[in-house]
Design a protein around this motif. Structure first.
Motif, PDB file in Angstrom:
ATOM      1  N   PHE A 133     -20.919 -24.066  -8.832  1.00  0.00           N
ATOM      2  CA  PHE A 133     -19.537 -23.930  -9.302  1.00  0.00           C
ATOM      3  C   PHE A 133     -19.481 -24.122 -10.817  1.00  0.00           C
ATOM      4  O   PHE A 133     -18.851 -25.052 -11.315  1.00  0.00           O
ATOM      5  N   TYR A 162     -11.872 -20.221  -5.653  1.00  0.00           N
ATOM      6  CA  TYR A 162     -13.134 -20.256  -6.386  1.00  0.00           C
ATOM      7  C   TYR A 162     -13.892 -18.958  -6.154  1.00  0.00           C
ATOM      8  O   TYR A 162     -13.672 -18.250  -5.173  1.00  0.00           O
ATOM      9  N   LEU A 207     -15.695 -23.480 -12.264  1.00  0.00           N
ATOM     10  CA  LEU A 207     -14.577 -24.019 -11.496  1.00  0.00           C
ATOM     11  C   LEU A 207     -13.644 -24.808 -12.419  1.00  0.00           C
ATOM     12  O   LEU A 207     -14.082 -25.688 -13.155  1.00  0.00           O
TER      13      LEU A 207
END
Length: 176
Positions: free
Chosen positions: A148, A165, A151
């Motif tokens: 991620f 996401y 993010l």
């Protein structure tokens, strides 16, 4: 002869005492490698308050394999309910998922998974692993790593919260 008998007796004593190294564990063989992404949504959005969220998403990847050259890509949808907040977003979890190979519905794999997460240089990394329980590659283990990197956890402080996401993922199917 005396030296030979001494070597045998010493080896037997070490083995009996458990001091000889065990043979190395069997190495796992990568059967299929895949690269793609995981896209998901949270409803309602993730905030700083613990709440029950509906998570829905889609995994997709392109794959290569020397042992299973016909498995070239897959898609897999997922959904479920979780109780999370910004601070608990990357806690562990478990579930099941069906993978559809090569854009169709005739070749599938089902797996049972559990997840853990870590932070590497400020980036959340989710590792999802478990056995393939049926279908293609049954008996092998799948490890998915989702990174991620982009993010926006700051969205958790905004009205509506973090609603989704899109993260790059790798999948490694391996067997002993």
């Amino acid at each position: 002869m005396k030296r030979y008998l001494y070597a045998i007796a010493s080896t037997a004593l070490l083995a009996a005492a458990g001091l000889l190294a065990a043979p190395p564990a069997a190495a796992s063989l990568t059967v299929v490698n895949c690269v793609g992404d995981s896209v998901g949504t949270y409803d309602p959005g993730v905030t700083n308050v613990v709440q029950t969220l509906e998570v829905t998403g889609h995994d997709q990847a392109s794959c290569v394999s020397l042992t299973h050259p016909t498995l070239t890509s897959f898609t897999a949808d997922y959904s479920g309910e979780v109780t999370k907040s910004r601070t608990t977003l990357f806690g562990g979890g478990s579930g099941t998922q069906t993978i559809f190979w090569n854009g169709g519905s005739t070749v599938t794999s089902a797996w049972s998974w559990f997840s853990t997460s870590t932070t590497v240089n400020g980036t959340y990394v989710l590792t999802v692993t478990g056995p393939i329980t049926s279908g293609a590659l049954a008996g092998s283990t799948l490890t998915q790593v989702v990174t991620f990197a982009s993010l926006d956890l700051g969205a958790c402080n905004q009205p509506g919260g973090l609603t989704g996401y899109d993260a790059p993922s790798t999948w490694i199917f391996s067997s002993l």
